[in-house]
Enzyme design. Structure first.
Site, PDB file in Angstrom:
ATOM      1  N   LYS A  38       0.847  -1.207   0.000  1.00  0.00           N
ATOM      2  CA  LYS A  38       0.000   0.000   0.000  1.00  0.00           C
ATOM      3  C   LYS A  38       0.878   1.252   0.000  1.00  0.00           C
ATOM      4  O   LYS A  38       2.071   1.182   0.315  1.00  0.00           O
ATOM      5  CB  LYS A  38      -0.910  -0.017   1.233  1.00  0.00           C
ATOM      6  CG  LYS A  38      -0.153   0.017   2.568  1.00  0.00           C
ATOM      7  CD  LYS A  38      -1.075  -0.293   3.747  1.00  0.00           C
ATOM      8  CE  LYS A  38      -0.309  -0.288   5.054  1.00  0.00           C
ATOM      9  NZ  LYS A  38      -1.095  -0.876   6.162  1.00  0.00           N
ATOM     10  N   ARG A 136     -10.198  -0.311  15.264  1.00  0.00           N
ATOM     11  CA  ARG A 136     -10.080   0.501  14.058  1.00  0.00           C
ATOM     12  C   ARG A 136     -11.111   0.008  13.049  1.00  0.00           C
ATOM     13  O   ARG A 136     -12.106   0.654  12.827  1.00  0.00           O
ATOM     14  CB  ARG A 136      -8.640   0.422  13.530  1.00  0.00           C
ATOM     15  CG  ARG A 136      -8.321   1.444  12.477  1.00  0.00           C
ATOM     16  CD  ARG A 136      -6.847   1.460  12.126  1.00  0.00           C
ATOM     17  NE  ARG A 136      -6.411   0.284  11.376  1.00  0.00           N
ATOM     18  CZ  ARG A 136      -5.203   0.151  10.840  1.00  0.00           C
ATOM     19  NH1 ARG A 136      -4.294   1.101  10.999  1.00  0.00           N
ATOM     20  NH2 ARG A 136      -4.877  -0.936  10.160  1.00  0.00           N
ATOM     21  N   TYR A 264      13.057  31.517   5.396  1.00  0.00           N
ATOM     22  CA  TYR A 264      11.801  32.250   5.594  1.00  0.00           C
ATOM     23  C   TYR A 264      11.593  32.649   7.055  1.00  0.00           C
ATOM     24  O   TYR A 264      11.880  31.870   7.971  1.00  0.00           O
ATOM     25  CB  TYR A 264      10.616  31.375   5.171  1.00  0.00           C
ATOM     26  CG  TYR A 264      10.407  31.295   3.675  1.00  0.00           C
ATOM     27  CD1 TYR A 264      10.345  32.447   2.888  1.00  0.00           C
ATOM     28  CD2 TYR A 264      10.239  30.066   3.054  1.00  0.00           C
ATOM     29  CE1 TYR A 264      10.131  32.354   1.519  1.00  0.00           C
ATOM     30  CE2 TYR A 264      10.013  29.965   1.689  1.00  0.00           C
ATOM     31  CZ  TYR A 264       9.959  31.123   0.921  1.00  0.00           C
ATOM     32  OH  TYR A 264       9.743  31.030  -0.413  1.00  0.00           O
ATOM     33  N   MET A 313       9.255  24.824   0.640  1.00  0.00           N
ATOM     34  CA  MET A 313       8.533  23.845  -0.175  1.00  0.00           C
ATOM     35  C   MET A 313       9.486  23.003  -1.019  1.00  0.00           C
ATOM     36  O   MET A 313       9.351  21.786  -1.107  1.00  0.00           O
ATOM     37  CB  MET A 313       7.522  24.542  -1.083  1.00  0.00           C
ATOM     38  CG  MET A 313       6.595  23.564  -1.777  1.00  0.00           C
ATOM     39  SD  MET A 313       5.502  24.327  -2.962  1.00  0.00           S
ATOM     40  CE  MET A 313       4.492  25.340  -1.920  1.00  0.00           C
TER      41      MET A 313
HETATM   42  C1  LIG Z   1      -0.255  -1.839   6.905  1.00  0.00           C
HETATM   43  C2  LIG Z   1      -0.759  -3.132   7.428  1.00  0.00           C
HETATM   44  C3  LIG Z   1       0.103  -4.240   7.604  1.00  0.00           C
HETATM   45  C4  LIG Z   1       1.611  -4.141   7.466  1.00  0.00           C
HETATM   46  O1  LIG Z   1       2.183  -3.778   8.707  1.00  0.00           O
HETATM   47  P1  LIG Z   1       3.777  -3.670   8.882  1.00  0.00           P
HETATM   48  O2  LIG Z   1       3.940  -3.249  10.306  1.00  0.00           O
HETATM   49  O3  LIG Z   1       4.233  -2.617   7.933  1.00  0.00           O
HETATM   50  O4  LIG Z   1       4.344  -5.001   8.571  1.00  0.00           O
HETATM   51  C5  LIG Z   1      -0.456  -5.462   7.938  1.00  0.00           C
HETATM   52  N1  LIG Z   1      -1.789  -5.588   8.124  1.00  0.00           N
HETATM   53  C6  LIG Z   1      -2.637  -4.540   8.011  1.00  0.00           C
HETATM   54  C7  LIG Z   1      -4.092  -4.738   8.259  1.00  0.00           C
HETATM   55  C8  LIG Z   1      -2.163  -3.274   7.677  1.00  0.00           C
HETATM   56  O5  LIG Z   1      -3.002  -2.238   7.573  1.00  0.00           O
END
Ligand SMILES: *Cc1c(COP(=O)(O)O)cnc(C)c1O
Length: 368
Positions: A38, A136, A264, A313
């Site tokens: 991701k 979550r 800045y 930036m």
């Molecule tokens: C992002 C994520 C992972 C990966 O976690 P890492 O700590 O980067 O290995 C695994 N499971 C879920 C549900 C996640 O959102």
């Protein structure tokens, strides 16, 4: 290694392979490996990384959103792709691209069944997420009967896996909590399997779960940060190799007299003669303002150069008073020696944040 001539994120695919193999050495060969790619494979490049891992025989991929999965499919990734946080508005596209949704509450389960049925799907693979303490996303343990009854009413979907996510797998002070999450997950997964009459895959471990809870690897593990070279502890970091080196160059050197300011809003004022280097990397590239004003640093010819004043930036200015360097020289923002985690710590954040922040403006190059 070629010297940088502009700001580049250099990605070492051999380091990726090393991390993949190290992680694999931690679990049984029959346990599946899901690579989490991701957020542009944690700020690197999802297509490049997924292609490489596909050739190394990874079993599964995961992304957060449906569009990320479509990018991988369009680039020729054929392995199964779990979408961790799909939005119902894109479900038709998800089905069209053979992506597998995580379903985590009654609303999204109902919406998916409706669309999968309308699309005339049978046994479409889905993954059910249960909440065991992170609070979550996820069904609760009391939802098992409801889900089982929904599944009996439809042929459109089939549960390919049941999973949960650990809240503090890297924090050994939370071992009791984590073991309790694992126990709850086992109970839920067991009940669920009885109710539906077939055994889906079970998985709960992220990278730190793989390293710290070998008893909880189940059928598959989901690793992200480990693949990119971080083990979330001093001890484990030694076993990984960061895959990304963020490099830039010195655009200009200035001599600053006592009493002059840099950058800045004149936040930095010199109390002595000093030399600064201006670098073509700023908050639009992922080096946030929290790294400014002496917190963050870069490395030039092996020496630390702190960031002076506010991060702009497109640029930062760093203190090179005691460093032998010239315009055009290479600068390491983070890499294998001064790691992204070291830099992240200067702004009280974590490796995950700084690496995923490297913006798409920064050119990616590859060491193969
Ligand atoms: C992002 C994520 C992972 C990966 O976690 P890492 O700590 O980067 O290995 C695994 N499971 C879920 C549900 C996640 O959102």
């Amino acid at each position: 290694m070629p010297k940088a001539q502009e700001t580049v994120l250099e990605i070492d695919l051999k380091a990726l392979q090393h991390n993949f193999e190290y992680l694999k050495s931690k679990f049984k060969s029959e346990t599946k490996f899901l690579a989490v790619v991701k957020a542009f494979a944690y700020g690197s490049d999802a297509v490049e990384i997924a292609n490489y891992l596909q050739n190394l025989d990874v079993d599964y991929f995961a992304v957060a959103y449906i569009n990320e999965g479509i990018t991988l499919r369009n680039a020729g990734i054929t392995k199964p792709i779990l979408v961790l946080h799909p939005q119902a508005v894109n479900f038709k596209k998800l089905i069209k691209h053979c992506l597998e949704p995580s379903l985590y509450n009654a609303k999204i389960l109902n919406e998916f069944i409706e669309i999968a049925s309308a699309e005339k799907q049978t046994n479409y693979p889905v993954h059910l997420k249960f909440n065991t303490g992170l609070n979550r996303l996820g069904f609760g343990e009391n939802d098992v009967d409801f889900i089982a009854s929904k599944l009996k009413e439809t042929e459109a979907i089939k549960v390919k896996s049941i999973f949960s996510h650990l809240a503090a797998s890297e924090d050994l002070d939370e071992k009791i909590f984590t073991k309790n999450q694992i126990k709850n997950f086992e109970t839920i997964a067991g009940n669920f399997t009885k109710c539906i009459g077939y055994r889906p895959m079970f998985h709960i471990c992220n990278t730190s779960g793989v390293l710290n809870y070998p008893e909880a690897h189940f059928d598959m593990v989901r690793s992200g940060i480990g693949l990119y070279g971080f083990g979330n502890s001093e001890k484990e970091n030694k076993n990984f190799k960061p895959i990304g080196t963020l490099k830039t160059i010195i655009s200009q050197i200035h001599e600053i007299k006592k009493g002059e300011s840099v950058g800045y809003n004149r936040v930095f004022k010199s109390d002595a003669f000093l030399k600064t280097a201006t670098l073509p990397i700023g908050h639009a590239d992922g080096i946030g303002r929290q790294y400014g004003n002496g917190k963050g640093f870069v490395t030039i010819n092996g020496q630390k150069a702190p960031i002076l004043g506010n991060v702009c930036m497109d640029m930062i200015m760093v203190n090179i008073t005691n460093i032998d360097c010239k315009e055009g020289d290479e600068v390491i923002v983070f890499g294998t020696n001064n790691t992204a985690e070291n830099l992240a710590e200067t702004a009280k954040t974590i490796s995950y944040e700084i690496i995923t922040a490297i913006s798409q403006r920064v050119k990616r190059t590859y060491l193969k």
